[in-house]
Design a protein around this motif. Structure first.
Motif, PDB file in Angstrom:
ATOM      1  N   ALA A  65       0.809  -1.218   0.000  1.00  0.00           N
ATOM      2  CA  ALA A  65       0.000   0.000   0.000  1.00  0.00           C
ATOM      3  C   ALA A  65       0.842   1.267   0.000  1.00  0.00           C
ATOM      4  O   ALA A  65       1.761   1.424   0.811  1.00  0.00           O
ATOM      5  CB  ALA A  65      -0.925   0.013   1.209  1.00  0.00           C
ATOM      6  N   VAL A  66       0.500   2.172  -0.913  1.00  0.00           N
ATOM      7  CA  VAL A  66       0.998   3.549  -0.910  1.00  0.00           C
ATOM      8  C   VAL A  66      -0.106   4.412  -0.310  1.00  0.00           C
ATOM      9  O   VAL A  66      -1.222   4.429  -0.824  1.00  0.00           O
ATOM     10  CB  VAL A  66       1.354   4.023  -2.324  1.00  0.00           C
ATOM     11  CG1 VAL A  66       1.722   5.510  -2.317  1.00  0.00           C
ATOM     12  CG2 VAL A  66       2.494   3.186  -2.902  1.00  0.00           C
ATOM     13  N   VAL A  67       0.200   5.103   0.766  1.00  0.00           N
ATOM     14  CA  VAL A  67      -0.804   5.857   1.511  1.00  0.00           C
ATOM     15  C   VAL A  67      -0.676   7.348   1.219  1.00  0.00           C
ATOM     16  O   VAL A  67       0.356   7.959   1.523  1.00  0.00           O
ATOM     17  CB  VAL A  67      -0.666   5.609   3.030  1.00  0.00           C
ATOM     18  CG1 VAL A  67      -1.598   6.531   3.819  1.00  0.00           C
ATOM     19  CG2 VAL A  67      -0.950   4.147   3.359  1.00  0.00           C
ATOM     20  N   ASP A  68      -1.717   7.898   0.608  1.00  0.00           N
ATOM     21  CA  ASP A  68      -1.851   9.349   0.494  1.00  0.00           C
ATOM     22  C   ASP A  68      -2.713   9.772   1.685  1.00  0.00           C
ATOM     23  O   ASP A  68      -3.922   9.533   1.690  1.00  0.00           O
ATOM     24  CB  ASP A  68      -2.520   9.710  -0.824  1.00  0.00           C
ATOM     25  CG  ASP A  68      -2.687  11.213  -1.017  1.00  0.00           C
ATOM     26  OD1 ASP A  68      -2.177  11.985  -0.176  1.00  0.00           O
ATOM     27  OD2 ASP A  68      -3.346  11.617  -1.985  1.00  0.00           O
ATOM     28  N   PRO A  69      -2.123  10.387   2.708  1.00  0.00           N
ATOM     29  CA  PRO A  69      -2.853  10.640   3.956  1.00  0.00           C
ATOM     30  C   PRO A  69      -3.776  11.851   3.851  1.00  0.00           C
ATOM     31  O   PRO A  69      -3.597  12.875   4.517  1.00  0.00           O
ATOM     32  CB  PRO A  69      -1.737  10.857   4.980  1.00  0.00           C
ATOM     33  CG  PRO A  69      -0.629  11.453   4.174  1.00  0.00           C
ATOM     34  CD  PRO A  69      -0.710  10.820   2.801  1.00  0.00           C
TER      35      PRO A  69
END
Length: 244
Positions: A98-102
């Motif tokens: 997972a790549v998390v764009d917060p």
């Protein structure tokens, strides 16, 4: 190559799941989209949010992952700690990268979430992530550390739980990449434009697309930065994302 976005819906098409799917297609991977919330917004004004229930988010994920083999995903707007916990559990259950764009605040200034999510992200989501892509404001919330300079951004990156890129749109174009403790600074010229709606969404989804095409993490980040920069400069992302 099949990837996934887990995010909200922006009806203007510039951000969220719709933008992610356009980016996936532009880079040449097949995108699936899990909807966490509906929003009423446009590039200039935010109106409201209507979240999707955790049970239905879970059913969407299970339905897609029952049919497709997905390795790389991105998360965007998750709205609540409960949704963050759910998505974190599903990432672990399905062994997703997972790549998390917060996402916490819309470009137009609206608060997209029910409450401050930084604690839930740090506790549940970021430990399951391979990368997070905060802007300066989001990085400050995640680290409780004020960022005014390049050195501040470097220090803050050391306090983020997973690998990270702190984007430099509000720091003179200085992007701070921290992969396995190794710092890389990628400075880009700032372009005067109103065409910035959804750039964070497009960056994280581009990283996922390049990862799915067998690039390593650092290469994927650098390619994604160039992709978004060209989109801002030309008023589009590839040929598929319309000028907002």
């Amino acid at each position: 190559m099949i990837v996934m976005s887990i995010a909200g819906v922006d009806p203007s098409g510039g951000a969220g799941v719709f933008a992610d799917l356009k980016t996936f297609q532009a880079i040449g991977v097949y995108g699936t989209g899990i909807v966490t919330a509906l929003t009423a917004q446009n590039p200039y004004k935010f109106f409201s949010t209507l979240p999707v229930s955790e049970n239905y988010i879970e059913e969407q994920m299970d339905a897609v992952l029952d049919a497709y083999e997905v390795e790389f995903i991105k998360t965007g707007m998750l709205y609540s700690p409960e949704i963050i916990k759910l998505v974190s559990r599903k990432i672990k259950d399905y062994d997703l990268k997972a790549v998390v764009d917060p996402v916490m605040v819309a470009t137009s200034g609206g608060d997209l979430t029910r409450e401050d999510l930084a604690d839930a992200m740090n506790r549940y989501l970021l430990p399951q992530a391979i990368l997070t892509t905060p802007n300066i404001s989001e990085a400050e919330k995640l680290t409780n550390f004020e960022i005014k300079t390049k050195d501040d951004a470097i220090e803050a990156s050391k306090n983020i739980i997973c690998d990270s890129i702190i984007t430099g749109g509000h720091l003179d174009g200085i992007n701070t990449i921290n992969i396995d403790g190794e710092i890389t600074i990628k400075k880009q010229e700032l372009i005067k434009t109103d065409n910035l709606h959804g750039t964070g969404c497009n960056l994280s989804s581009a990283i996922v697309a390049y990862l799915a095409k067998n690039n390593d993490l650092t290469t994927s980040i650098l390619k994604a930065l160039d992709y978004v920069y060209e989109g801002i400069k030309n008023g589009n992302y590839g040929t598929l994302i319309a000028k907002i």
